[in-house]
Scaffold this active site. Sequence first.
Site, PDB file in Angstrom:
ATOM      1  N   SER A 460    -152.899  -7.929  80.598  1.00  0.00           N
ATOM      2  CA  SER A 460    -152.465  -6.885  81.527  1.00  0.00           C
ATOM      3  C   SER A 460    -153.419  -5.702  81.400  1.00  0.00           C
ATOM      4  O   SER A 460    -154.098  -5.536  80.373  1.00  0.00           O
ATOM      5  CB  SER A 460    -151.036  -6.437  81.201  1.00  0.00           C
ATOM      6  N   TYR A 473    -144.481  -3.634  75.426  1.00  0.00           N
ATOM      7  CA  TYR A 473    -145.199  -4.458  76.395  1.00  0.00           C
ATOM      8  C   TYR A 473    -146.710  -4.330  76.204  1.00  0.00           C
ATOM      9  O   TYR A 473    -147.443  -5.336  76.150  1.00  0.00           O
ATOM     10  CB  TYR A 473    -144.801  -4.039  77.814  1.00  0.00           C
TER      11      TYR A 473
END
Length: 590
Positions: A460, A473
């Site tokens: 990501s 995350y």
Amino acid sequence: MNLSQARERRVHTGGIELCVVELGDGARPTVVLVHGYPDSKEVWSEVATQLAEQWHVVLYDVRGHGRSTAPEPLRGGFTLEKLTDDFLAVIDAVSPDRPVHVVGHDWGSVQAWEFVTVGRTEGRIASFTSMSGPSLDHFGHWIKQRMTRPTPRRVGQLLGQGAKSWYVYMLHTPVLPELAWRGPLGKRWPRILERMEKVPAGDYPTASLPDDAAHGAWLYRDNVRARLSRPRADAYAHAPVQLITPTGDSFLSERLYDQLESWVPTLVRRSLPAKHWVPRTRPDQLASWIGEFVAANESAGQEGAPGPQVTAKGPCAERFGGQLVLVTGAASGIGRATAFAFAEAGARVVAVDRDAEGAARTAEMARLIGAPAAWGEAADVSDEAAMEKLADRVAAEYGIVDVLVNNAGIGLSGSFLETTGEEWKKVLDVNLWGVIHGCRFFGKQMAERGQGGHIVNTASAAAFLPSRALPAYSTSKAAVLMLSECLRAELAEKSIGVSAICPGVVNTNITATTRFAGADVAEEERLRKRTSRLYGRRNYPPEKVADAILRAVVRNQAVVPVTPEARGARLLSRLSPGALRSVARLKPPL
């Protein structure tokens, strides 16, 4: 396989004796494998073994190689005309009443281009698969076009191929090649192949290598200058051709085949990330593609059967056609789009997700899009035992995966102090351990097979973009990024590429399942709806991420930020990390 265990016969032609071996059922269609320089028929042993399960496979030592005798004198004994005589003698002996399917590598391919473009073999060849060896006539015209109409690009292509062809000049020198091959080069050649080309030894090369290489120098001396200077104008293929191009070939440029369609009415292109000696380094893939092409052309000869179109028409079809691709998190979002993109490219697809029905729907749609086969598998990537069983089942039922896409992931937002240990464990179990499990079990199978592959891990932009709102995350994705970099370094020697894909804000349903640490049920639902609206307004489609994944595999890219904000964050993290740290302190709007 040891080819000495195959059926052997001797074929006499033009004063020499050819050693011919046969495998498989002689009543089935015949596939003739022609080796290159400085090889013998043993270069095909792995490919031949696999093809023989379905076809009648024939291999022969080219004159002057292996257990075939050499012409006397050597000069003038290796012309393409005489090599064509040998080929016709072989197929008259092994398949007198039925056309054969020819497969050639290196000089075996150069010969076979002659076979498939001269009139006296018309009707005797059902198909031709070429790899790492151009037609000398086509090559001659390619050179003339670039010399008569030079442009910077064409001159660059000439110079590039000229540099790759250094060995051709050496082989035209008198005596020295023979002395080198019968001396130090012949002794060191197996080690050179092993180190430079990652070629496994096995039953290749054989003890006849020094003599084979010395004799084979006349292949170049008898043909190259004559054909390149005076190429035939009628060198059109009279049978369907499959061109397999190793993208890492040290001796031949991919540009040599740019105008091939003008010479070949029916052409199928394939490419694979490999070096020159693909019969030894990629036997599984070659056997699959050859078998598929032979089957398509056999069925094309039957009344009412479709023509020999064996590849999908989507982007990257020549690269992924027939390969096995496994995608996790494939029931929706980026995973589903990626499965569809590989299906459009003609790959066989295994769609994996915790949602069994969703995985099955993805597989069904993949088949409709263009995948020759697709399967849905239910598995939780965070479950180590389940992933190990999945890897074993996939290998047993579908084969070793060529491309693995570790895409499954979940979202978690909220400050560090409000994130519980259980929430940390859950996000790490899926986002990090799910990737680790996939790499361990499927990557190990790739490595043990020894024929390369590629692993894609979805990280990501959060991997290099710190945020006070995404500590868990971002940590999980940063770990995936570093894991990918480490694996890339380790697996390079196994010819396995590893890519980390770093999307930014992409319009998927991950927002609908994202957890918000410290929020009650009502507040969490409000935050999910708000985040979904923001992602919807951004409206960056998952299909673009899927396209980036395919490009990353084709180009073997290491880290791929996808969206503009991801690319910007990646650049800023390198040029001005302090600015990113300042932005990370900002409290996100609620």
